[in-house]
Enzyme design. Structure first.
Site, PDB file in Angstrom:
ATOM      1  N   GLY A  90      12.139  21.544   6.794  1.00 52.79           N
ATOM      2  CA  GLY A  90      10.847  22.212   6.631  1.00 52.79           C
ATOM      3  C   GLY A  90      10.412  22.306   5.180  1.00 52.79           C
TER       4      GLY A  90
ATOM      5  CE  LYS B 256      11.813  33.310  11.541  1.00 50.46           C
ATOM      6  NZ  LYS B 256      11.912  31.920  11.028  1.00 50.46           N
TER       7      LYS B 256
END
Length: 340
Positions: free
Chosen positions: A9, A159
């Site tokens: 990322g 998350k």
């Protein structure tokens, strides 16, 4: 010999800052992107901070399939797993977020272990530590969000479940050469971007505030993070012996509200900023029809106070002031608005 770090990322807000920080500290960086067509502009963005001098390369990875993961890990000493699906609006199907978050985390750990990587540093979030997101609480490295609480959003769930799956993987390891894990849990992330576009939730919030497009603020407060601090602690966590097996809140020492943020902006010449807080009941009602507000619903009316003392002690670090973070974000947003 120069140590190599895989950064998943790398094209994101945190990823770019982290890659620049790694290069400054003398590491070699391999960054993963979903599409290699972006790499020239990513290199340029990083060059605004630091000259890579041949120590930056790219690879293509997808959180949802195995292609390229084995090759990406080859020769890497460490992995920073920053890639995670992120959407500001609440998806129709929560698995759009949860599936890639968990599968991507599991892939990063599985392939890292096979390749003999020493340590993975995982980017999680303060929202994985909220116990019941619907209540004001004090957060420590031992608190976990209850994903079955009412008003639970897909992002918060993704998350929390991704981080839990990482700790389960570490616990279930067998044999010698065990993979080490450190988890970084930032709050709301602010600060300038290295890319040439207004990207991410925080920059768009600041843009809406300074252009007068946010007439009403949600009542909510949490510890806030600066993207430069988040990048710095990711890098410091790679080789710090005391960090192994722990979660670290990387954020301000106290919680800040959107109203405090608006006041900072207004008192520094941003005349269009509204400091008006909307009633909780109205905002909760509006969240039924507004997908941005729906994602905020559990947090409306609450204050989350996280203890950052352990992070400050282990990494010998002091957070950038919230005022500086917000004013630097606003300056960056204005510059990008003028350029585009």
């Amino acid at each position: 010999m120069m140590k190599k770090v895989l950064v998943t990322g790398i094209s994101g807000y945190v990823g770019l800052h982290t890659a620049a920080e790694l290069l400054k500290k003398g590491y070699s960086v391999r960054g993963s992107v979903r599409n290699l067509s972006k790499t020239a502009q990513l290199t340029k963005a990083i060059q605004n901070e630091v000259e890579p001098n041949g120590n930056l390369e790219f690879c293509e990875l997808n959180l949802l399939n195995n292609d390229g993961w084995k090759e990406a890990m080859q020769g890497c000493d460490y992995v920073l797993h920053i890639a995670s699906p992120y959407v500001t609006t609440e998806p129709k199907d929560e698995n759009e977020l949860i599936k890639p978050a968990i599968e991507g985390t599991q892939r990063a750990l599985r392939f890292a272990k096979k390749a003999g990587v020493k340590r993975v540093v995982l980017t999680s979030s303060l929202v994985a530590m909220f116990e019941d997101a619907n209540k004001s609480i004090n957060i420590t490295e031992d608190t976990w969000t209850n994903t079955n609480a009412k008003n639970m959003t897909a992002y918060v769930k993704s998350k929390t479940l991704a981080e839990k799956s990482a700790w389960d993987f570490i616990k279930e390891q067998k044999g010698e050469n065990r993979l080490e894990l450190v988890v970084i849990n930032p709050g709301g992330i602010w600060g300038p971007t290295l890319s040439n576009k207004i990207a991410g939730e925080s920059m768009n919030i600041v843009k809406d505030m300074i252009t007068g497009k946010m007439p009403m603020l949600a009542k909510a407060a949490m510890n806030m993070s600066d993207v430069r601090d988040v990048a710095l602690i990711h890098v410091k966590a790679l080789e710090n012996e005391k960090a192994n097996g722990r979660r670290f809140v990387v954020a301000s020492e106290k919680p800040y509200s959107f109203k405090e943020m608006a006041k900072i902006l207004k008192s520094n010449g941003n005349k269009k900023v509204s400091t008006l807080e909307g009633p909780n009941s109205l905002l909760k009602f509006m969240s039924r029809f507004n997908s941005d507000l729906k994602a905020m619903k559990p947090f409306i009316g609450n204050t989350y106070h996280a203890d950052v003392s352990q992070t400050m002690e282990v990494f010998d670090w002091k957070p950038i002031s919230f005022e500086k973070s917000i004013l630097d974000t606003a300056a960056c947003v204005k510059q990008l608005m003028n350029n585009n």
